[in-house]
Scaffold this motif. Structure first.
Motif, PDB file in Angstrom:
ATOM      1  N   ASP A  83     -10.935  97.994 -20.455  1.00  0.00           N
ATOM      2  CA  ASP A  83      -8.916  98.399 -19.279  1.00  0.00           C
ATOM      3  C   ASP A  83      -9.532  98.229 -18.273  1.00  0.00           C
ATOM      4  OD1 ASP A  83      -8.343  99.088 -21.475  1.00  0.00           O
ATOM      5  OD2 ASP A  83      -8.681 101.205 -21.283  1.00  0.00           O
ATOM      6  N   ARG A  86      -9.411  94.106 -17.406  1.00  0.00           N
ATOM      7  CA  ARG A  86      -7.642  93.638 -17.324  1.00  0.00           C
ATOM      8  C   ARG A  86      -7.264  93.667 -16.686  1.00  0.00           C
ATOM      9  NH1 ARG A  86      -7.403  95.236 -22.307  1.00  0.00           N
ATOM     10  NH2 ARG A  86      -6.941  97.050 -21.958  1.00  0.00           N
ATOM     11  N   TYR A  87      -7.042  94.592 -15.807  1.00  0.00           N
ATOM     12  CA  TYR A  87      -5.970  95.843 -14.937  1.00  0.00           C
ATOM     13  C   TYR A  87      -6.723  94.778 -13.685  1.00  0.00           C
ATOM     14  CZ  TYR A  87      -3.683  98.104 -11.603  1.00  0.00           C
ATOM     15  OH  TYR A  87      -3.380  99.122 -10.532  1.00  0.00           O
TER      16      TYR A  87
END
Length: 226
Positions: A83, A86-87
């Protein structure tokens, strides 16, 4: 502030962990701060003390944010926080470069701390993982996943301070989680100690040198009942 210092926190943990005295358990400290807590635990229980070397892999432009972690071993275990990766828009190339940098630091620390000493075997034994406290738990969770690859019989997490909200996640990675105090709204591990200095490499080496490691494991090592 509940603990005078890391030594007192370790002494209090040792009292709770008394059932492991005389077993074949091994105490694994997360350096640097965890070593000063683990030392009185190992001494009180008559257990060997070793290190669980793990490094947070920070986002390149915001290194305090963990996008993963790497755990020492014959084949280092890499845990990715998909997460965050990706962020933050981190490429595989940048992630791999950050991994290499932290692996180099692990190698440096192993050389300085252990000075060529062989690691204490954990396969088939109870591994008691000790640190001076947990805030987010990202590094600890990575360490536990890496430790599981070494095939201990049981994993026990023993910390002076852990956020209560984190306990369910840790209980999925360890058979037993011991916490003396909830981190609570204070939010900082150091706020639970009256004396909480940053430790240097020399402090870690001194702790390891202070423990007389047994030449053979004691019989037993089963997980005590809860």
């Amino acid at each position: 502030m509940s603990f005078a210092d890391r030594e007192e926190a370790g002494e209090r943990l040792a009292t709770v962990l008394a059932a492991y005295r005389g077993t074949d358990a091994v105490v694994l400290a997360l350096p640097r701060g965890g070593v000063e807590v683990a030392l009185p635990v190992a001494r009180a229980l008559g257990l060997p003390l070793d290190l669980l070397l793990v490094r947070k892999i920070g986002v390149p432009f915001q290194p305090e944010v963990a996008m993963g972690a790497i755990v020492d071993g014959d084949r280092p275990e890499i845990v990715r926080n998909e997460d965050v990766i990706r962020y933050a828009g981190v490429s595989d190339k940048d992630f791999d470069a950050a991994c290499r940098k932290q692996l180099e630091e692990i190698e440096r620390r192993r050389g300085v701390y252990l000075k060529g000493r062989e690691p204490v075997p954990v396969g088939g034994r109870t591994a008691i993982v000790v640190d001076d406290g947990v805030a987010t738990g990202a590094t600890l969770k990575a360490a536990l996943k890496g430790l599981a690859a070494k095939n201990p019989r049981h994993i026990v997490v023993a910390m002076p301070v852990i956020p209560a909200s984190l306990l369910p996640e840790l209980e999925e990675l360890a058979e037993k989680v011991i916490c003396l105090e909830d981190l609570g709204p204070i939010g900082a591990v150091g706020a639970h100690y009256r004396h909480f200095p940053q430790l240097e490499d020399a402090d870690v080496v001194a702790c390891l040198d202070a423990v007389a490691k047994p030449t053979a494991a004691s019989p037993g090592g089963g997980l005590p009942p809860t």
